[in-house]
Enzyme design. Structure first.
Site, short mmCIF file in Angstrom:
data_model
loop_
_atom_site.label_atom_id
_atom_site.label_comp_id
_atom_site.label_asym_id
_atom_site.label_seq_id
_atom_site.Cartn_x
_atom_site.Cartn_y
_atom_site.Cartn_z
N SER A 48 47.99 54.83 33.85
CA SER A 48 47.01 53.75 33.97
C SER A 48 46.10 53.92 35.16
CB SER A 48 47.78 52.44 34.12
OG SER A 48 46.91 51.41 34.48
N TYR B 35 52.86 46.52 38.22
CA TYR B 35 52.60 47.32 37.01
C TYR B 35 52.10 48.72 37.39
CZ TYR B 35 49.97 49.21 33.14
OH TYR B 35 49.45 50.06 32.21
N LYS C 282 53.82 52.71 37.09
CA LYS C 282 53.19 53.89 36.47
C LYS C 282 53.17 55.06 37.44
CE LYS C 282 52.27 52.23 32.38
NZ LYS C 282 52.19 52.78 31.04
O1 LIG Z 1 40.74 35.56 30.24
C1 LIG Z 1 40.45 36.45 31.06
C2 LIG Z 1 41.11 37.69 31.08
C3 LIG Z 1 40.74 38.64 32.03
N1 LIG Z 1 39.74 38.37 32.92
C4 LIG Z 1 39.31 39.40 33.87
O2 LIG Z 1 38.91 40.54 33.12
C5 LIG Z 1 39.14 41.74 33.85
C6 LIG Z 1 39.99 42.65 33.00
O3 LIG Z 1 41.28 42.07 32.86
P1 LIG Z 1 42.34 42.54 31.77
O4 LIG Z 1 41.69 42.62 30.44
O5 LIG Z 1 43.56 41.67 31.92
O6 LIG Z 1 42.67 44.04 32.20
P2 LIG Z 1 43.19 44.62 33.61
O7 LIG Z 1 43.91 43.62 34.41
O8 LIG Z 1 42.00 45.28 34.25
O9 LIG Z 1 44.27 45.67 33.16
C7 LIG Z 1 44.07 46.47 32.04
O10 LIG Z 1 43.47 47.66 32.44
C8 LIG Z 1 44.29 48.47 33.26
C9 LIG Z 1 43.50 49.67 33.68
O11 LIG Z 1 42.29 49.30 34.30
C10 LIG Z 1 45.50 48.83 32.43
O12 LIG Z 1 46.30 49.71 33.12
C11 LIG Z 1 46.27 47.58 32.08
O13 LIG Z 1 47.40 47.90 31.32
C12 LIG Z 1 45.41 46.67 31.32
O14 LIG Z 1 46.06 45.44 31.14
C13 LIG Z 1 39.82 41.28 35.15
O15 LIG Z 1 38.83 41.13 36.13
C14 LIG Z 1 40.39 39.91 34.80
O16 LIG Z 1 40.55 39.06 35.93
C15 LIG Z 1 39.09 37.16 32.89
O17 LIG Z 1 38.17 36.92 33.70
N2 LIG Z 1 39.46 36.23 31.97
#
Ligand SMILES: O=c1ccn([C@@H]2O[C@H](COP(=O)(O)OP(=O)(O)O[C@H]3O[C@H](CO)[C@@H](O)[C@H](O)[C@H]3O)[C@@H](O)[C@H]2O)c(=O)[nH]1
Length: 330
Positions: A117, A141, A145
């Site tokens: 990741s 998390y 990894k």
């Molecule tokens: O309802 C929501 C959900 C997410 N976010 C934001 O969207 C972005 C992306 O979030 P998310 O889709 O949860 O992905 P990440 O936390 O970036 O993690 C993902 O991307 C990673 C790599 O970048 C992977 O390793 C993970 O497994 C995967 O969950 C972040 O800024 C979150 O805070 C929001 O603002 N609102």
């Protein structure tokens, strides 16, 4: 060639199974069904229900099914959940990897493709992120990894298990012509949350924080489409078997989009004016993660077909339109 796909009933694993079957591989699936959906698994794959930590079971499957290589998709992957329940993550992800490697040693299976990741990098020193960037995860998390990559490295030195770790950036989209989609409970990912809100019209979509050090204050991520990601897995498998060298590759498009830009792209794709609320930061989120994927493009000859956020969101939208209630659809 016979492939064991562990976690093959989850979102990404089931897209892998579908594509491997299409390309003529013989596929066996092991999934505990803690988070996966049996309905998503291609019926041409043989299915076993069980836990990756059950090394006796895994070793028996590897032997009895005469498996040549393993694809491992069975790790937990939700950043916010890992911050709240770190032990759950170290147990499933790290102990799961150790058990898998023991079973592979026992059954003399030497090839592994493994989902790592971008969360391994933590807060990157510079963008875009190359594979040489330091690994300093800022959530449990990402830390699991890094540990999994280290364990694999030493298992290769000692036991000759050859692996390719693919460091995914943010995966979205739907597989098998919109039949396999992302449906976590609870859903924490950005793209499905936006599209669910578009379908339900509940007005409940929230962006987590607009005070980050980015162009519009919201987090920047690199969205890779799930079919493109699975192409990378299959190219990595071929490369590993040909070269018998362990390696690591970033899998991302090299284009960064802010959360507000993703919302805008989703409005464009769906034609729906999805409302949002600006909320506080979520813990464990780095400002920006954007891949330098030159290595995957030049060494594996990986070429993503979905280069823009609109392309990737359009792929996800196919599934959401067909399955407005997720896999619970009657
Ligand atoms: O309802 C929501 C959900 C997410 N976010 C934001 O969207 C972005 C992306 O979030 P998310 O889709 O949860 O992905 P990440 O936390 O970036 O993690 C993902 O991307 C990673 C790599 O970048 C992977 O390793 C993970 O497994 C995967 O969950 C972040 O800024 C979150 O805070 C929001 O603002 N609102």
């Amino acid at each position: 060639m016979r492939i064991l796909v562990i976690g093959g009933a989850g979102y990404i694993g089931s897209v892998a199974v579908s594509e491997l079957v299409k390309q003529g591989y013989e596929v066996v699936v092991l999934d505990a069904l803690y988070t996966g959906h049996r309905k998503a698994v291609d019926p041409q794959a043989k299915f076993y229900q069980g836990d990756i930590e059950d090394k006796f079971l895994v070793s028996q499957i590897l032997r009895n099914e005469k498996i040549d290589a393993v694809m491992h998709f069975a790790a937990y992957s939700l950043v916010p959940e890992s911050v709240k329940k770190p032990l759950k993550y170290y147990d499933n992800n790290v102990a799961g990897m150790i058990a898998l490697l023991e079973a592979m040693n026992d059954a003399n299976v030497k090839y592994l493709i493994f989902s790592s990741s971008a969360a391994t990098y933590g807060i990157p020193e510079k963008l875009p992120i190359t594979e040489e960037s330091p690994l300093n995860p800022i959530n449990p998390y990402g830390d699991t990894k890094v540990m999994m990559e280290k364990i694999i490295h030493w298992a290769d030195q000692a036991d000759g298990i050859k692996s390719i770790a693919l460091r995914y950036f943010n995966v979205a989209g739907a597989g098998n012509n919109g039949e396999i989609g992302e449906d976590h409970h609870p859903e924490t990912h950005l793209v499905p949350n936006i599209l669910r809100s578009a379908i339900s019209g509940d007005g409940k979509f929230t962006i987590f924080g607009n005070d980050y050090d980015t162009k519009d204050g919201t987090n920047i991520r690199d969205y890779v489409e799930v079919n493109d990601l699975i192409d990378a897995h299959i190219l990595a498998l071929k490369y590993l078997i040909k070269n018998k060298q362990s390696d690591v590759f970033n899998i991302g498009t090299a284009h960064g989009y802010s959360n507000l830009e993703i919302l805008q792209a989703a409005r464009q794709v769906t034609g729906i004016d999805i409302p949002y609320t600006m909320g506080p930061r979520r813990s464990g989120d780095p400002d920006s993660l954007v891949a330098d994927s030159t290595k995957a493009r030049t060494v594996l000859h990986w070429q993503p077909k979905h280069e823009t956020a609109e392309d990737t969101i359009a792929s996800a939208w196919q599934w959401h339109q067909k399955h407005p209630n997720g896999y619970e659809d009657k």
